[in-house]
Write an enzyme that holds these catalytic residues in place. Sequence first.
Site, mmCIF file in Angstrom:
data_model
loop_
_atom_site.group_PDB
_atom_site.id
_atom_site.type_symbol
_atom_site.label_atom_id
_atom_site.label_comp_id
_atom_site.label_asym_id
_atom_site.label_seq_id
_atom_site.Cartn_x
_atom_site.Cartn_y
_atom_site.Cartn_z
ATOM 1 N N ASN A 281 -5.136 38.181 39.009
ATOM 2 C CA ASN A 281 -4.588 39.130 39.856
ATOM 3 C C ASN A 281 -4.389 38.499 41.154
ATOM 4 O O ASN A 281 -3.349 38.679 42.051
ATOM 5 C CB ASN A 281 -5.704 39.851 40.350
ATOM 6 N N ASN B 66 -8.050 45.243 44.193
ATOM 7 C CA ASN B 66 -6.720 45.651 43.621
ATOM 8 C C ASN B 66 -7.201 46.809 42.712
ATOM 9 O O ASN B 66 -8.035 46.620 41.785
ATOM 10 C CB ASN B 66 -5.912 44.614 43.036
ATOM 11 N N HIS C 221 2.417 48.819 41.068
ATOM 12 C CA HIS C 221 1.001 48.803 41.175
ATOM 13 C C HIS C 221 0.389 47.594 41.570
ATOM 14 O O HIS C 221 -0.521 47.388 42.282
ATOM 15 C CB HIS C 221 0.303 49.108 39.885
ATOM 16 N N TRP C 222 1.151 46.396 41.523
ATOM 17 C CA TRP C 222 0.740 45.214 41.838
ATOM 18 C C TRP C 222 1.461 44.769 43.069
ATOM 19 O O TRP C 222 2.222 43.942 43.174
ATOM 20 C CB TRP C 222 1.104 44.013 40.862
#
Length: 276
Positions: free
Chosen positions: A44, A101, A255-256
Site C-alpha cells: 500500500n 487506507n 480506491h487507491w
Amino acid sequence: MSSIDVRFADVPGGRLGYRDLGDPDGRPVLFLHGSGPGVTGWRNYSETVGAFADEFRCIVLEFPGFGISDVRGGHPVVDARNSCVEILDHLGIDRASIVGNSMGGIVGAGLAAKQPDRVDRLICIGGVGTTLFSPGPAEGIRLLMDFLAEPDKPALHRWLRSMVFDQALVTEQLLEERWAQVNEPGVIESMKSLYNPAAIAKVSRGEVSFDLADVTAPTLLFWGRDDRVSPVDMSIMPMRLMPDVELHVLPNCGHWVMIEQKDAFERQAREFLLRG
C-alpha cells in the site's frame, strides 16, 4: 531513511510485522493498510512513505492475518485495532498520527473513537462511513466476495480492476504479486472471516463499529471520485458527524488515492500532518 526490511515484534496477541522508517526523533505516523486479497502494508505505502520520512517517524504496520503477521482468529477489524495499540506500546509511543487506507481508515477511526489519547491526527483514504445513495454492497465488494467464493487469477484480476480508475495500473506483475500473497497460509481464511454474514452481524450489533461523533482527532478524509469499492457518497456521514474533519475528493481516481493521485495525496497529507 532507515532500513526498509520488515521487522517483527512479539506482542501479547502474537507476532506483528512492521517497518520503521524516517526520522527516529520525528513525530510518529502509523500507516495502516486495506483489506483486499494479497494486500500488505508495504504494498500500500512503499511508493508513498518516503514523502513523509524527512519529518516523521513512519511505522508501516502489517495487520494480523494478511500473510506476514500472525493470524489471531478474532474479527479482523478488532484484531487490527488491537495490533495498533500493541505496536505503539512495543515501540514506546504514547500517541501517533494515523494514515489508514480503506479498512485501515476504519481501524484508525475506531481507535481514535475508543482511545482518543492514542491518536494525534487522522487521515482516512476511503472506507469510513456508509453508502446513502449507492447500492450496497458496492461493485468492488461484490467482486471481492466472488473471488473468495472461488479464488482464482481471473477473479482476482476482475477485483483489481475495480480498485482503480486507470486500468493500466493493473499489470501482470501486480496480479502475480497479489496472487502469491493470497496463497500465503491463512490469508484466504482471514478474508472470509471479514466478508461473511456473521462478521457483518457483529458490525450491526456494535461490536466492531463506533460512533463517528466520538472521533475528535483532527481528521482529513481522502476520496476518489470514481471509487467503485467505497462510493463517494459514503463520505457524507463522516464529513457531517466528525467534529473536526475536512474532505478532499480527487478526480479520475478510484480506491487507491495514494497511488492514482500520488502527488496530490502526499502534498495535502503532509500539510495536514505538519499543522500539528
